[in-house]
Scaffold this active site. Structure first.
Site, PDB file in Angstrom:
ATOM      1  N   LYS A 188       0.842  -1.214   0.000  1.00  0.00           N
ATOM      2  CA  LYS A 188       0.000   0.000   0.000  1.00  0.00           C
ATOM      3  C   LYS A 188       0.870   1.255   0.000  1.00  0.00           C
ATOM      4  O   LYS A 188       0.543   2.250  -0.655  1.00  0.00           O
ATOM      5  CB  LYS A 188      -0.928  -0.012   1.222  1.00  0.00           C
ATOM      6  N   GLU A 195       1.119   6.692  -6.765  1.00  0.00           N
ATOM      7  CA  GLU A 195       0.047   7.708  -6.831  1.00  0.00           C
ATOM      8  C   GLU A 195       0.651   9.121  -6.840  1.00  0.00           C
ATOM      9  O   GLU A 195       0.211   9.984  -7.606  1.00  0.00           O
ATOM     10  CB  GLU A 195      -0.867   7.521  -5.625  1.00  0.00           C
TER      11      GLU A 195
END
EC number: 1.1.1.44
Length: 487
Positions: A188, A195
């Site tokens: 993550k 991102e």
């Protein structure tokens, strides 16, 4: 309490993400107990459960009642602020838990904290999962991408719930068992680093189109809408087109132009760059995106620098290349540059995951990671299906850059990519993400680099030795003595 009345699962921490995930679980038919230290949040969640379809949510107002309201083996999801609050929450609940029960931390936690907690939980006979949750509040409510790592038994206990709750794509739910230890949190973290890169590259595309191409927000909205029906189709491109359309309710024009140019951050991007350095993995695009967030925070300094340099004679060059620009060609060039840069950014993220997987023996499945990112999460994109297929073709792929399909696409796009970066430099517009991606590509594709000179320098001042291209062994040369002798 009768067994029939017990909840299947529990969730503690009812901020926006926690509330929405709890309601998602309940909506999928799994009775859930909820708890929050501030009890008004429990009432708020119960009110929403009633309004959103009389969902099977049971509110609990003490740690003891919360734990005892869940059927065994108990599974408790906690969504609280990372760090000490997680430890405090675990302490409050574990007092009432029994061997075989499981705690799932759904926050953005540092992976080593998760590994410590796994060990501490094992000493109490408890199971532990560190689970990355991506998708924001909408994803949590309607289907996130889930990245659980830690105890496989803990995952198996709630696999049926996670598979129903996760986003659904054509090749399955966006959840898979990631691996042992803190692998779920680490994956993550890297997802968030990617991102950062994606968002930076999109902002640079916007900057070039606006300030070199002179495009209006209305035109930008149309361009991003068009891009979202092709190779760049993604959540971030889609929402960018929406952003350009929103009018300012307090004045004329679009809201985007009134937003202060200071970017916030939570820390996962910094962790990604730190881990890349720790593992000697080049991640320049992700690092550049982090640096840009730092620089954006220096608003007062930047305004002063603009003034000082202008007074020192620096001409205002931003956008100066726009005269005589072929807008249609520029738009197409920027599209290609954005796509090629994106490949490099994802290649860096996947290489970081590979390095950590080797170090920790996690045996990560990179194609499967790309698959579970295809839906629910912030970086969801059709492009991820290409990455999945690249790793299916070759699970030991050294880099996405050398996958035959991606390699072909990068070669086809490199001329446009170079034009955009060159144009931006000429116009005084910083494109650190695109520049870093292009430099990464150009460095990685060269069979020979000027690193031979660096090695010679290191040997001269530090006797670090060097290897030769024509014979084996380590060599040291008295460079200064020989140079003066031959001079």
């Amino acid at each position: 309490m009768e067994s029939a009345a017990l909840s299947r699962i529990g969730l503690a921490g009812l901020a926006v993400m926690g509330q929405n995930l709890a309601l998602n679980i309940a909506e999928k038919g799994f009775p859930i107990s909820v708890y929050n230290r501030t009890t008004s949040k429990v009432d708020e969640t119960l009110d929403r459960a009633a309004v959103e379809g009389n969902l099977p949510v049971s509110g609990q107002y003490s740690p003891r009642d919360f734990v005892l309201s869940i059927q065994r083996p108990r599974s408790l999801i906690i969504l609280v602020k990372a760090g000490a609050p997680v430890d405090q929450t675990i302490d409050a609940f574990s007092e009432y838990m029994e061997p075989g029960d499981c705690i799932i931390d759904g926050g953005n936690e540092w992976y080593q904290n998760t590994e410590r907690r796994i060990s501490e939980a094992e000493q109490k006979g408890l199971l532990y999962l560190g689970m990355g949750v991506s998708g924001g509040e909408e994803g949590a409510r309607n289907g996130p991408s889930l990245m659980p790592g830690g105890s496989f038994q803990a995952y198996d206990n709630i696999k049926d719930i996670l598979e129903k709750v996760a986003a659904q794509v054509e090749d399955g739910p966006c959840v898979t068992y990631i691996g042992e230890g803190g692998s779920g949190n680490f994956v993550k973290m890297v997802h968030n680093g990617i991102e950062y890169g994606d968002m930076q590259l999109i902002s640079e595309a916007y900057d070039v189109l606006k300030n070199v191409g002179g495009l209006s927000n209305e035109e930008l909205a149309e361009i991003f809408t068009e891009w979202n029906s092709g190779e760049l189709e993604s959540f971030l491109v889609e929402i960018t087109s929406d952003i350009f359309r929103v009018k300012d309710e307090f004045g004329d024009g679009e809201l985007v132009d009134k937003i202060l140019d200071k970017t916030g951050m939570k820390g996962t991007g910094k962790w990604t760059v730190q881990q890349a350095a720790e593992l000697s993995v080049a991640a320049p695009t992700i690092a550049a995106s982090l640096d840009c967030r730092y620089l954006s925070g220096l608003k007062d300094e930047r305004e002063n620098a603009a003034k000082v340099l202008r007074e020192a004679g620096l001409k205002e060059e931003i956008g100066s290349a726009s005269s005589g620009i072929d807008k249609k060609r520029l738009v197409d060039d920027v599209r290609q540059a954005l796509y090629a840069s994106k490949i490099c950014s994802y290649a860096q993220g996947m290489n970081l995951l590979r390095a950590k997987s080797l170090e920790k023996s996690w045996n990560l499945n990179f194609g499967e990671l790309a698959r579970i990112w295809k839906g629910g999460c912030i970086i969801r994109a059709v492009f991820l299906d290409r990455i999945k297929k690249a790793y299916q073709r070759n699970p030991d792929l050294a880099s996405l850059v050398v996958d035959p399909e991606f390699a072909k696409e990068m070669v086809q796009r490199q001329a446009a990519w170079r034009r955009v970066v060159g144009l931006a430099v000429s116009a005084g517009i910083s494109t650190p993400g695109m520049c870093a991606s292009l430099a990464y590509f150009d460095t990685y594709r060269r069979a020979r680099l000027p690193a031979n000179l660096v090695q010679a320098q290191r040997d001269l001042f530090g006797a670090h030795t060097y290897e030769r291209t024509d014979r084996p062994g380590a060599y040291h040369t008295e460079w200064t003595k020989l140079a003066r002798k031959n001079h």
